[in-house]
Design an enzyme around this catalytic site. Structure first.
Site, PDB file in Angstrom:
ATOM      1  N   ARG A  17      60.856  41.757  48.654  1.00  0.00           N
ATOM      2  CA  ARG A  17      60.735  42.042  47.567  1.00  0.00           C
ATOM      3  C   ARG A  17      60.548  40.829  46.352  1.00  0.00           C
ATOM      4  NH1 ARG A  17      64.856  41.184  45.133  1.00  0.00           N
ATOM      5  NH2 ARG A  17      63.510  41.677  43.265  1.00  0.00           N
ATOM      6  N   GLY A  18      60.035  41.129  44.800  1.00  0.00           N
ATOM      7  CA  GLY A  18      60.020  39.907  43.832  1.00  0.00           C
ATOM      8  C   GLY A  18      58.688  39.039  44.319  1.00  0.00           C
ATOM      9  N   ALA A  19      58.031  38.954  42.846  1.00  0.00           N
ATOM     10  CA  ALA A  19      56.775  38.811  43.458  1.00  0.00           C
ATOM     11  C   ALA A  19      56.783  37.625  44.099  1.00  0.00           C
ATOM     12  CB  ALA A  19      56.683  38.613  41.712  1.00  0.00           C
ATOM     13  N   ARG A  60      51.214  46.283  47.621  1.00  0.00           N
ATOM     14  CA  ARG A  60      51.704  46.278  46.433  1.00  0.00           C
ATOM     15  C   ARG A  60      50.870  46.248  45.802  1.00  0.00           C
ATOM     16  NH1 ARG A  60      57.900  45.106  45.482  1.00  0.00           N
ATOM     17  NH2 ARG A  60      57.477  46.969  43.833  1.00  0.00           N
ATOM     18  N   CYS A 124      67.527  43.154  36.119  1.00  0.00           N
ATOM     19  CA  CYS A 124      65.794  43.545  37.565  1.00  0.00           C
ATOM     20  C   CYS A 124      66.901  42.049  38.414  1.00  0.00           C
ATOM     21  CB  CYS A 124      64.934  43.080  37.746  1.00  0.00           C
ATOM     22  SG  CYS A 124      64.024  43.739  38.994  1.00  0.00           S
ATOM     23  N   ASP A 193      55.845  39.746  36.956  1.00  0.00           N
ATOM     24  CA  ASP A 193      55.379  40.212  38.612  1.00  0.00           C
ATOM     25  C   ASP A 193      53.372  40.066  38.355  1.00  0.00           C
ATOM     26  OD1 ASP A 193      57.215  42.179  39.106  1.00  0.00           O
ATOM     27  OD2 ASP A 193      55.929  42.237  40.569  1.00  0.00           O
ATOM     28  N   ASN A 203      56.310  43.239  34.162  1.00  0.00           N
ATOM     29  CA  ASN A 203      57.679  42.988  35.530  1.00  0.00           C
ATOM     30  C   ASN A 203      58.557  44.550  35.210  1.00  0.00           C
ATOM     31  OD1 ASN A 203      58.854  41.310  36.442  1.00  0.00           O
ATOM     32  ND2 ASN A 203      60.509  41.376  34.156  1.00  0.00           N
ATOM     33  N   LYS A 204      59.844  44.128  35.761  1.00  0.00           N
ATOM     34  CA  LYS A 204      60.412  45.195  36.470  1.00  0.00           C
ATOM     35  C   LYS A 204      60.350  46.299  35.195  1.00  0.00           C
ATOM     36  CE  LYS A 204      61.266  46.636  39.600  1.00  0.00           C
ATOM     37  NZ  LYS A 204      60.513  47.732  40.114  1.00  0.00           N
ATOM     38  N   LYS A 229      52.224  33.802  38.739  1.00  0.00           N
ATOM     39  CA  LYS A 229      51.552  34.907  38.728  1.00  0.00           C
ATOM     40  C   LYS A 229      50.482  35.323  37.065  1.00  0.00           C
ATOM     41  CE  LYS A 229      55.960  35.136  40.760  1.00  0.00           C
ATOM     42  NZ  LYS A 229      57.445  35.100  40.314  1.00  0.00           N
TER      43      LYS A 229
HETATM   44  C1  RUB Z   1      61.130  42.343  40.695  1.00  0.00           C
HETATM   45  C2  RUB Z   1      60.711  42.290  39.703  1.00  0.00           C
HETATM   46  C3  RUB Z   1      60.617  40.863  39.627  1.00  0.00           C
HETATM   47  C4  RUB Z   1      59.799  39.845  39.549  1.00  0.00           C
HETATM   48  C5  RUB Z   1      59.939  38.641  39.710  1.00  0.00           C
HETATM   49  O1  RUB Z   1      60.995  43.820  41.289  1.00  0.00           O
HETATM   50  O2  RUB Z   1      60.425  42.919  38.826  1.00  0.00           O
HETATM   51  O3  RUB Z   1      61.152  40.715  37.815  1.00  0.00           O
HETATM   52  O4  RUB Z   1      58.921  40.346  40.821  1.00  0.00           O
HETATM   53  O5  RUB Z   1      60.350  37.897  40.332  1.00  0.00           O
HETATM   54  P1  RUB Z   1      60.745  44.522  42.231  1.00  0.00           P
HETATM   55  P2  RUB Z   1      60.696  36.264  41.162  1.00  0.00           P
HETATM   56  O6  RUB Z   1      62.041  44.491  43.078  1.00  0.00           O
HETATM   57  O7  RUB Z   1      59.751  45.739  42.377  1.00  0.00           O
HETATM   58  O8  RUB Z   1      59.448  43.616  43.705  1.00  0.00           O
HETATM   59  O9  RUB Z   1      61.049  35.604  39.695  1.00  0.00           O
HETATM   60  O10 RUB Z   1      62.006  36.365  42.180  1.00  0.00           O
HETATM   61  O11 RUB Z   1      59.161  35.842  41.293  1.00  0.00           O
END
Ligand code: RUB
Length: 308
Positions: A17-19, A60, A124, A193, A203-204, A229
């Site tokens: 998870r995480g974009a 997703r 998040c 995201d 974002n979250k 992004k």
């Molecule tokens: C994660 C989220 C993060 C972004 C950026 O949502 O909202 O703030 O994805 O993350 P989820 P990063 O947990 O639902 O995937 O900077 O790690 O890309």
């Protein structure tokens, strides 16, 4: 194919998870799939690669990093299988490497916005946001962090572990304590995201509450976002789809008990309008949100002309 399906499932269930991590995992899965792909014709190769891309993209809907990664990693302009394969392998490897470097640059650029003694709030778990905080800490600045729990999936627990492992002074708060706590904060740093062409941040869920509270308290609000992004399709009028996840993430059927009339809504992301955002820190520099179009045009190569 099985490995690619496994990665897709891990993205869907949020084991990955995480974009940013989603993007890198998708690029890796596509690269490994293409490397081993055996076909009897170029047409079959194209059909299978395109199918693999859509399997990854459909996992997703909100993080544009996913289609952007698949587009950048999986692009080719070839007439034979071997030519196309080699281009995809090169492009995917380059994407993964660039994504890694982008994080370091975001850390360096963003850390300049933090002063010794600053207090940051984050939401998040964003590796781009944490790159800034950790870089500032590694530069010897004393940074304190308030991390939100981030219900329902509680990604804030991952954040506090990462921050405390790095030796950073960290305080966990529940999401509803954001406004109350904002008076102690100098800068809010969150990830992204998707960023739309008009500079809105997706974002979250809850990010827009941090932005509102920061705006009210005159606290800086920064989003840390790799250029991949930014959402090219918003240039053509598309809206970013907000993922609605399983109600069971909010409360299990058992705990809910006998309340068949109660509906549960579980949107995973929200939209923060550009007027609440002071700065977007990318690997290419720190920009005001109004410059989103320039990023899309110059860094994703998706220009208006291409519509024709
Ligand atoms: C994660 C989220 C993060 C972004 C950026 O949502 O909202 O703030 O994805 O993350 P989820 P990063 O947990 O639902 O995937 O900077 O790690 O890309």
């Amino acid at each position: 194919m099985q490995q690619l399906l496994d990665t897709a499932e891990k993205i869907r269930t949020m084991e990955i998870r995480g974009a940013g991590r989603i993007a890198a995992a998708a690029a890796r899965a596509l690269r490994d799939y293409v490397e081993m792909l055996e076909t009897s014709s170029f047409e079959e190769f194209v059909a299978k690669v395109e199918k693999a891309k859509s399997i990854l993209i459909e996992t997703r809907p909100t993080a544009v990093s996913l289609p952007n990664a698949v587009m950048l990693a999986g692009s080719y302009d070839a007439e034979t299988v071997e030519e196309a394969r080699s281009q995809i392998l090169d492009n995917a490897t380059e994407f993964i490497q660039n994504a890694d470097n982008a994080l370091d640059n975001i850390g360096e650029i963003g850390a300049k916005r933090l002063r010794d003694g600053d207090t940051v709030m984050t939401h998040c778990n964003s590796h781009a946001a944490l790159a800034i905080i950790k870089t500032a800490h590694n530069q010897g600045k004393r940074i304190k962090v308030y991390a939100t729990e981030s219900r329902p999936r509680r990604q804030g627990f991952i954040t506090i572990k990462e921050l405390s492992d790095a030796g950073i002074d960290t305080t966990l708060i529940v999401d509803s304590a954001v406004r109350h706590t904002m008076k102690n904060v100098d800068t809010v740093i969150v990830g992204a995201d998707s960023i739309t062409v008009n500079g809105a941040l997706v974002n979250k869920i809850g990010t827009s509450q941090l932005a509102l509270a920061a705006h009210e308290a005159r606290v800086n609000f920064i989003s840390a976002a790799e250029t991949y992004k930014f959402s090219p399709s918003t240039l053509f009028g598309d809206l970013v789809e907000i993922e609605e996840r399983d109600p069971e993430e909010v409360i299990s059927k058992d705990k809910l008990g006998d309340m068949p009339d109660v509906k549960i809504s579980n949107p995973a992301f929200d939209v923060t309008p550009s007027e609440y955002i002071d700065l977007i820190v990318t690997e290419a520099g720190a920009f005001p949100p109004e410059m989103a179009y320039v990023i899309i045009k110059e860094h994703l190569g998706w220009e208006l002309e291409k519509m024709g």
